[in-house]
Design an enzyme around this catalytic site. Structure first.
Site, PDB file in Angstrom:
ATOM      1  N   SER A 171      -5.307  12.942  15.039  1.00 44.97           N
ATOM      2  CA  SER A 171      -3.914  13.059  14.598  1.00 44.97           C
ATOM      3  C   SER A 171      -3.101  13.815  15.641  1.00 44.97           C
ATOM      4  CB  SER A 171      -3.846  13.783  13.248  1.00 44.97           C
ATOM      5  OG  SER A 171      -4.466  15.062  13.324  1.00 44.97           O
TER       6      SER A 171
ATOM      7  N   LYS B   9       0.862  -1.184   0.000  1.00 44.27           N
ATOM      8  CA  LYS B   9       0.000   0.000   0.000  1.00 44.27           C
ATOM      9  C   LYS B   9       0.896   1.230   0.000  1.00 44.27           C
ATOM     10  CE  LYS B   9      -3.112   2.644   2.980  1.00 44.27           C
ATOM     11  NZ  LYS B   9      -3.788   2.667   4.284  1.00 44.27           N
TER      12      LYS B   9
ATOM     13  N   ASP C 108       0.061   6.409  14.457  1.00 50.15           N
ATOM     14  CA  ASP C 108       0.706   5.501  13.504  1.00 50.15           C
ATOM     15  C   ASP C 108       2.017   6.062  12.976  1.00 50.15           C
ATOM     16  OD1 ASP C 108      -0.236   7.574  11.984  1.00 50.15           O
ATOM     17  OD2 ASP C 108      -1.456   6.344  10.644  1.00 50.15           O
TER      18      ASP C 108
END
Length: 334
Positions: free
Chosen positions: A212, A80, A235
């Site tokens: 975020s 990806k 992440d």
């Protein structure tokens, strides 16, 4: 006759699966099954992720990178490519932009190109839903949502299918965006309330964080015993959604330990030396019955959802197969 040049130039076909096709063939049920299955395979050691590349590109405040892996059981190999463009939302585009390339594990040839924007959102929601299904208390009644961005509605829809929630409480940096979540609750005939972060922690039986943020939003003192947390926004190195002391209080599970301690929510607790990698359990072990999961009604459980490449490959592979069967994929000769 020398056939080597002919072999090198022999054409083959690939599938092109559009964003629209993905939305038509992959729903929450299909995404949940794909993600749960690949978590199981990871815990068995039959599927593994390759090292993640994720960097700030120095333009448009964007993060860009690659996630890839191989599932031997499902024979799914791919990558990806994509990232996060924070300025897209004001232009009417999704902040997360990505595409998945699937390869034939027997030949290495490209098999399919699958649009990844919708799939990223629904597989992320499926991941937290899997954690709720396996770790939250059966009698959980109040769901807390921290964050109201694009992916939050996917998270909320998926979570509501896992327990008989009676109320949703939520907080967002920009309160006006909470209408997205209120609309979902209206669809489900559920009470919805915008609350402070402290009130959210004190009321919620399940908390999903999907922001975020780069500093803790939820403090350890605000989380009540028996809560299940699904931390889905961290992440990247430096991101943080919750007080790292919560991880010291909780039994911690994750999609992949290496990512959890390096780019996930656990990175901060590990750095502070209040949590070690050995104290984190892959959720696939719970799925496979190798770990009990929640062991008491008072236990705080936490799922650190870092987002692994195999999740993307699993849902993309399912999308490609279903789209081909339903005649929704385009074949292109290379």
């Amino acid at each position: 006759m020398d056939t080597s040049s002919e072999a090198l130039t022999q054409p083959h076909q690939i599938l092109i699966v559009s964003e629209d096709a993905c939305q038509k063939v992959i729903g929450r049920h299909e995404a949940f099954q794909a993600v749960e299955s690949v978590f199981s395979s990871m815990a068995k050691g039959s599927a593994y992720n390759f090292p993640v590349v994720r960097e700030a590109i120095g333009h448009a405040n964007a993060l860009y990178g690659f996630k890839s892996g191989f599932d031997r059981e499902g024979l799914v190999l791919g990558v990806k490519a994509g990232g996060y463009w924070p300025g897209n939302v004001v232009q009417g585009r999704t902040n997360h932009q990505s595409i998945v390339a699937l390869f034939d594990p027997d030949t290495g040839q490209l098999k399919a190109l699958v649009s990844g924007n919708y799939l990223t959102a629904i597989r992320t929601a499926a991941s937290s839903a899997v954690s709720i299904a396996h770790l939250a208390r059966k009698n959980a009644k109040v769901l807390g949502m921290i964050g109201a961005g694009f992916q939050s509605t996917f998270q909320l829809h998926a979570a509501l299918e896992q327990r008989d929630f009676e109320k949703v409480v939520a907080w967002n940096t920009h309160p006006e965006h909470l209408t997205r979540l209120a609309d979902v609750c209206r669809e489900h005939n559920l009470p919805f309330e915008a609350v402070s972060l402290q009130a959210l922690g004190s009321q919620s039986d399940v908390i999903i964080t999907i922001t975020s943020a780069s500093e803790p939003l939820l403090q350890a003192a605000w989380v009540k015993p028996g809560t299940h947390l699904a931390c889905m926004g961290t992440d990247t190195k430096g991101k943080q959604e919750i007080d790292h002391r919560i991880l010291a209080q909780a039994t911690v599970f994750t999609d992949e330990i290496d990512q959890s301690i390096s780019i996930g929510e656990a990175q901060h607790a590990v750095t502070a030396r209040i949590l070690s990698a050995e104290q984190i359990t892959p959720i696939g072990e719970v799925i496979n019955g190798l770990h009990q999961g929640r062991q008491s009604e008072q236990e705080i459980t936490l799922f650190d959802g870092t987002g692994v490449g195999l999740q993307d490959l699993a849902v993309a592979s399912a999308a490609a197969s279903l789209a081909e069967v339903r005649g929704l994929a385009q074949r292109v000769t290379l």
